[in-house]
Design a protein around this motif. Structure first.
Motif, PDB file in Angstrom:
ATOM      1  N   LEU A 114      -2.003   9.753   4.239  1.00 27.07           N
ATOM      2  CA  LEU A 114      -1.092   8.815   5.094  1.00 27.07           C
ATOM      3  C   LEU A 114      -0.199   7.916   4.173  1.00 27.07           C
ATOM      4  N   SER A 115       1.112   7.662   4.485  1.00 31.72           N
ATOM      5  CA  SER A 115       1.767   6.626   3.800  1.00 31.72           C
ATOM      6  C   SER A 115       1.145   5.320   4.278  1.00 31.72           C
ATOM      7  N   GLY A 116       1.481   4.257   3.557  1.00 25.01           N
ATOM      8  CA  GLY A 116       1.015   2.894   3.985  1.00 25.01           C
ATOM      9  C   GLY A 116       1.750   2.339   5.297  1.00 25.01           C
TER      10      GLY A 116
ATOM     11  N   MET B  74       0.841  -1.200  -0.080  1.00 26.96           N
ATOM     12  CA  MET B  74       0.091  -0.006   0.029  1.00 26.96           C
ATOM     13  C   MET B  74       0.867   1.181  -0.019  1.00 26.96           C
ATOM     14  N   ALA B  75       0.769   1.905  -0.768  1.00 23.88           N
ATOM     15  CA  ALA B  75       1.582   3.305  -0.958  1.00 23.88           C
ATOM     16  C   ALA B  75       0.831   4.315  -0.079  1.00 23.88           C
ATOM     17  N   SER B  76      -0.206   4.905  -0.272  1.00 23.46           N
ATOM     18  CA  SER B  76      -0.927   5.898   0.829  1.00 23.46           C
ATOM     19  C   SER B  76      -2.310   5.678   0.781  1.00 23.46           C
ATOM     20  N   ALA B  77      -2.999   6.381   1.556  1.00 23.23           N
ATOM     21  CA  ALA B  77      -4.334   6.636   1.767  1.00 23.23           C
ATOM     22  C   ALA B  77      -4.789   8.021   2.191  1.00 23.23           C
ATOM     23  N   GLU B  78      -5.837   8.645   1.620  1.00 22.14           N
ATOM     24  CA  GLU B  78      -6.443   9.752   1.857  1.00 22.14           C
ATOM     25  C   GLU B  78      -7.336   9.449   3.299  1.00 22.14           C
ATOM     26  N   LEU B  79      -6.929  10.451   4.165  1.00 22.69           N
ATOM     27  CA  LEU B  79      -7.928  10.555   5.410  1.00 22.69           C
ATOM     28  C   LEU B  79      -8.643  11.573   5.619  1.00 22.69           C
TER      29      LEU B  79
ATOM     30  N   ILE C 266      -7.042   5.157  -2.147  1.00 19.44           N
ATOM     31  CA  ILE C 266      -7.905   4.635  -0.915  1.00 19.44           C
ATOM     32  C   ILE C 266      -8.351   5.852  -0.251  1.00 19.44           C
ATOM     33  N   ARG C 267      -9.444   6.124   0.170  1.00 22.96           N
ATOM     34  CA  ARG C 267      -9.966   7.110   0.860  1.00 22.96           C
ATOM     35  C   ARG C 267     -10.770   6.482   1.972  1.00 22.96           C
ATOM     36  N   ILE C 268     -10.263   6.998   3.255  1.00 21.20           N
ATOM     37  CA  ILE C 268     -10.834   6.774   4.274  1.00 21.20           C
ATOM     38  C   ILE C 268     -11.636   7.836   5.117  1.00 21.20           C
ATOM     39  N   VAL C 269     -12.994   7.795   5.414  1.00 19.26           N
ATOM     40  CA  VAL C 269     -13.698   8.948   5.622  1.00 19.26           C
ATOM     41  C   VAL C 269     -14.173   8.361   7.258  1.00 19.26           C
TER      42      VAL C 269
END
Length: 108
Positions: free
Chosen positions: A44-46, A1-6, A94-97
């Motif tokens: 956030l980075s993985g 996993m490279a990154s995720a938007e939070l 990847i978007r985490i809400v």
């Protein structure tokens, strides 16, 4: 996993960052953007996301049940895990809400 938007309420983000900051794999994101209605948005980075999940797991295991830290850790861990369950690795963002007031597919 490279990154995720939070995306989370500013208070939630500050609690999460304080929880994970001492983990050896957590890296404070270079920017945290204030978006409407007290929300914060960051990437956030993985590696940092893994550190956050570890600290959430530890907190939900050690905090007093039905108290604030326990409830935040349980809810946040479960929501992040649910978002990661369907990741296919096909280059999607990847978007985490973590905000019930913001629809999952909203622009911000």
């Amino acid at each position: 996993m490279a990154s995720a938007e939070l995306i989370a309420h500013r208070d939630t983000w500050e609690w999460l960052a304080a929880l994970a900051v001492d983990h050896s794999h957590f890296r404070t994101p270079p920017s945290v953007e204030d978006i409407k209605e007290g929300r914060a948005q960051t990437v956030l980075s993985g590696r940092s996301l893994i550190a956050l999940l570890i600290e959430l797991w530890n907190t939900r295991s050690t905090a007093t049940p039905l108290q604030g830290d326990w409830a935040l850790a349980m809810t946040t861990y479960n929501r992040i895990a649910a978002e990661l369950t369907d990741v296919t690795g096909q280059g999607q963002t990847i978007r985490i809400v973590l905000d019930d007031g913001l629809p999952q597919d909203s622009g911000d």
